[in-house]
Design an enzyme around this catalytic site. Structure first.
Site, PDB file in Angstrom:
ATOM      1  N   SER A 134      27.652  91.361  69.463  1.00  0.00           N
ATOM      2  CA  SER A 134      26.349  91.732  69.261  1.00  0.00           C
ATOM      3  C   SER A 134      25.869  91.778  67.897  1.00  0.00           C
ATOM      4  O   SER A 134      26.768  92.019  66.957  1.00  0.00           O
ATOM      5  CB  SER A 134      26.255  93.154  69.921  1.00  0.00           C
ATOM      6  OG  SER A 134      24.947  93.560  69.758  1.00  0.00           O
ATOM      7  N   TYR A 147      28.940 102.094  70.039  1.00  0.00           N
ATOM      8  CA  TYR A 147      28.715 100.591  70.386  1.00  0.00           C
ATOM      9  C   TYR A 147      28.545  99.674  69.293  1.00  0.00           C
ATOM     10  O   TYR A 147      29.185  98.764  69.400  1.00  0.00           O
ATOM     11  CB  TYR A 147      27.391 100.493  71.453  1.00  0.00           C
ATOM     12  CG  TYR A 147      26.996  99.175  71.651  1.00  0.00           C
ATOM     13  CD1 TYR A 147      27.398  98.755  72.981  1.00  0.00           C
ATOM     14  CD2 TYR A 147      25.972  98.639  70.955  1.00  0.00           C
ATOM     15  CE1 TYR A 147      27.098  97.465  73.408  1.00  0.00           C
ATOM     16  CE2 TYR A 147      25.537  97.232  71.409  1.00  0.00           C
ATOM     17  CZ  TYR A 147      26.306  96.658  72.679  1.00  0.00           C
ATOM     18  OH  TYR A 147      25.932  95.588  73.042  1.00  0.00           O
TER      19      TYR A 147
HETATM   20  N1  LIG Z   1      21.538  92.458  76.822  1.00  0.00           N
HETATM   21  C1  LIG Z   1      21.108  92.431  75.217  1.00  0.00           C
HETATM   22  O1  LIG Z   1      20.195  92.677  74.823  1.00  0.00           O
HETATM   23  C2  LIG Z   1      22.710  92.241  74.437  1.00  0.00           C
HETATM   24  C3  LIG Z   1      22.505  91.971  73.333  1.00  0.00           C
HETATM   25  C4  LIG Z   1      23.811  91.940  72.473  1.00  0.00           C
HETATM   26  C5  LIG Z   1      25.038  92.057  73.183  1.00  0.00           C
HETATM   27  N2  LIG Z   1      24.995  92.091  74.685  1.00  0.00           N
HETATM   28  C6  LIG Z   1      26.567  92.277  75.195  1.00  0.00           C
HETATM   29  O2  LIG Z   1      26.671  91.222  76.026  1.00  0.00           O
HETATM   30  C7  LIG Z   1      27.536  91.512  77.291  1.00  0.00           C
HETATM   31  C8  LIG Z   1      26.724  91.576  78.560  1.00  0.00           C
HETATM   32  O3  LIG Z   1      25.698  92.486  78.701  1.00  0.00           O
HETATM   33  P1  LIG Z   1      24.279  92.455  79.577  1.00  0.00           P
HETATM   34  O4  LIG Z   1      23.172  92.534  78.774  1.00  0.00           O
HETATM   35  O5  LIG Z   1      24.765  91.404  80.532  1.00  0.00           O
HETATM   36  O6  LIG Z   1      24.869  93.731  80.576  1.00  0.00           O
HETATM   37  P2  LIG Z   1      24.689  94.089  82.091  1.00  0.00           P
HETATM   38  O7  LIG Z   1      23.647  93.189  82.676  1.00  0.00           O
HETATM   39  O8  LIG Z   1      24.487  95.516  82.354  1.00  0.00           O
HETATM   40  O9  LIG Z   1      26.116  93.688  82.488  1.00  0.00           O
HETATM   41  C9  LIG Z   1      27.187  94.236  82.211  1.00  0.00           C
HETATM   42  C10 LIG Z   1      28.441  93.808  82.877  1.00  0.00           C
HETATM   43  O10 LIG Z   1      29.426  94.587  82.294  1.00  0.00           O
HETATM   44  C11 LIG Z   1      30.167  94.914  83.418  1.00  0.00           C
HETATM   45  N3  LIG Z   1      31.023  96.342  83.203  1.00  0.00           N
HETATM   46  C12 LIG Z   1      30.709  97.165  82.496  1.00  0.00           C
HETATM   47  N4  LIG Z   1      31.491  98.164  82.440  1.00  0.00           N
HETATM   48  C13 LIG Z   1      32.793  97.935  82.905  1.00  0.00           C
HETATM   49  C14 LIG Z   1      34.058  98.067  83.075  1.00  0.00           C
HETATM   50  N5  LIG Z   1      34.265  99.511  82.630  1.00  0.00           N
HETATM   51  N6  LIG Z   1      34.898  97.212  83.268  1.00  0.00           N
HETATM   52  C15 LIG Z   1      34.411  96.077  83.705  1.00  0.00           C
HETATM   53  N7  LIG Z   1      33.252  95.612  83.716  1.00  0.00           N
HETATM   54  C16 LIG Z   1      32.354  96.280  83.172  1.00  0.00           C
HETATM   55  C17 LIG Z   1      29.261  95.192  84.449  1.00  0.00           C
HETATM   56  O11 LIG Z   1      30.047  94.925  85.735  1.00  0.00           O
HETATM   57  P3  LIG Z   1      30.104  96.077  87.015  1.00  0.00           P
HETATM   58  O12 LIG Z   1      29.380  97.189  86.735  1.00  0.00           O
HETATM   59  O13 LIG Z   1      29.820  95.267  88.228  1.00  0.00           O
HETATM   60  O14 LIG Z   1      31.665  96.567  87.037  1.00  0.00           O
HETATM   61  C18 LIG Z   1      28.219  93.998  84.387  1.00  0.00           C
HETATM   62  O15 LIG Z   1      28.705  92.876  84.912  1.00  0.00           O
HETATM   63  C19 LIG Z   1      27.713  92.987  76.741  1.00  0.00           C
HETATM   64  O16 LIG Z   1      29.220  92.992  76.313  1.00  0.00           O
HETATM   65  C20 LIG Z   1      26.745  93.556  75.926  1.00  0.00           C
HETATM   66  O17 LIG Z   1      26.950  94.458  74.995  1.00  0.00           O
HETATM   67  C21 LIG Z   1      23.940  92.335  75.408  1.00  0.00           C
END
Ligand SMILES: NC(=O)c1ccc[n+]([C@@H]2O[C@H](COP(=O)([O-])OP(=O)(O)OC[C@H]3O[C@@H](n4cnc5c(N)ncnc54)[C@H](OP(=O)(O)O)[C@@H]3O)[C@@H](O)[C@H]2O)c1
Length: 270
Positions: A134, A147
């Protein structure tokens, strides 16, 4: 990648947001994707998609699920460490246990998968590891210290891995998204004691607003596709709005830290 058989991919966090878009794009472009969630009922039903139950909070679950998926796939060409969620709250007050959980999910879990994947990739003669970290690793977000720190740590691990594996057939890329419009904010666990309430509220609201107006997760999926098919991918790729993903990192390189701090406080209204 120049394989005769379809590219095999292990992807964490495939049930939502960025991971779900990566799963859709990669399966549509001919990859076989083993996609993980803690609950397989949340995973999509797609051709060429293979559901995997994996909880990154538990090393035993990571090892068991990886072994089974690897047997099933006959080995992975690409590992995408994508799963993640955040805890929001004052750094000096958030319980240590919650901070440790962040490091398990965002650092130790992905590292366990890397340890499991790299030896087999070296043996097979190729492999790509993509860590979705991130921009919060460079622009630490107030009230999201664990985080931001865990993401920065995974970025540092990625840089070390690249140096160590430079002569090997395994490529490592750190993909750093800016704000992306996904359910991430809604899934953020908020630990909100009474202190500093107005400042926390301001940051929380800016985060909510920025994510709602941010680009869709398909832009990260396209970046992942480009990176995994590049013969010589760069160490770090930023993705998101032009302002956050391009101007922000440029300013971080050229501005003194105090100026950046002032800009960050203005951005978050604190
Ligand atoms: N959205 C943003 O603005 C943003 C920006 C920078 C980086 N990111 C990074 O991008 C990645 C994806 O985020 P997103 O925005 O797509 O979020 P999201 O829609 O909330 O998806 C998060 C995913 O992580 C999985 N997860 C959470 N806790 C887990 C655990 N203990 N074990 C296994 N799986 C787990 C969830 O699966 P289940 O709940 O089904 O297990 C879900 O598929 C993350 O690493 C996040 O930090 C996001």
């Amino acid at each position: 990648m120049e394989n005769e058989r379809p590219t095999t991919v292990l992807l964490t966090g495939a049930s939502s947001g960025i991971g779900l878009e990566i799963a859709r794009l990669l399966t549509a472009r001919g990859c076989e994707v083993w996609g993980a969630s803690r609950d397989t009922a949340r995973l999509p039903q797609l051709p060429h998609f293979h559901p995997v139950c994996m909880d990154l909070a538990a090393d035993a679950s990571i090892r068991e699920s990886f072994a089974q998926a690897q047997r099933d796939a006959g080995g992975f060409d690409v590992l995408i460490n994508n799963a993640g969620s955040a805890v929001f709250g004052p750094t000096a007050t958030v319980p240590a246990e919650l901070a440790r959980e962040q490091f398990q999910l965002l650092l130790h879990g992905p590292l366990e998968l890397i340890r499991l994947a790299v030896p087999a990739m070296r043996q097979r003669g190729h492999g790509v590891i993509i860590n979705i970290t991130s921009l919060a690793g460079s622009f630490a977000v107030p009230y999201m210290a664990a985080y931001s720190a865990a993401k920065a740590a995974l970025s540092a691990y990625s840089r070390c891995l690249r140096l160590e594996l430079a002569e090997s057939p395994v490529r490592v890329v750190d993909v750093q998204p800016a704000d992306i419009n996904t359910p991430f904010h809604a899934a953020t666990r908020r630990f909100a004691p009474d202190e500093d309430r107005a400042r926390q509220e301001a940051v929380w609201e800016v985060q909510r607003r920025e994510m709602a107006a941010a680009p869709p997760p398909s832009c990260v999926a396209e970046t992942v596709w480009r990176v995994m098919n590049s013969p010589n991918p760069p160490p770090v790729v930023t993705v998101g709005s032009f302002y956050q993903a391009k101007i922000g990192p440029f300013m971080a390189r050229v501005l003194p830290m105090r100026w950046l701090e002032r800009l960050m406080r203005r951005f978050f209204g604190i």
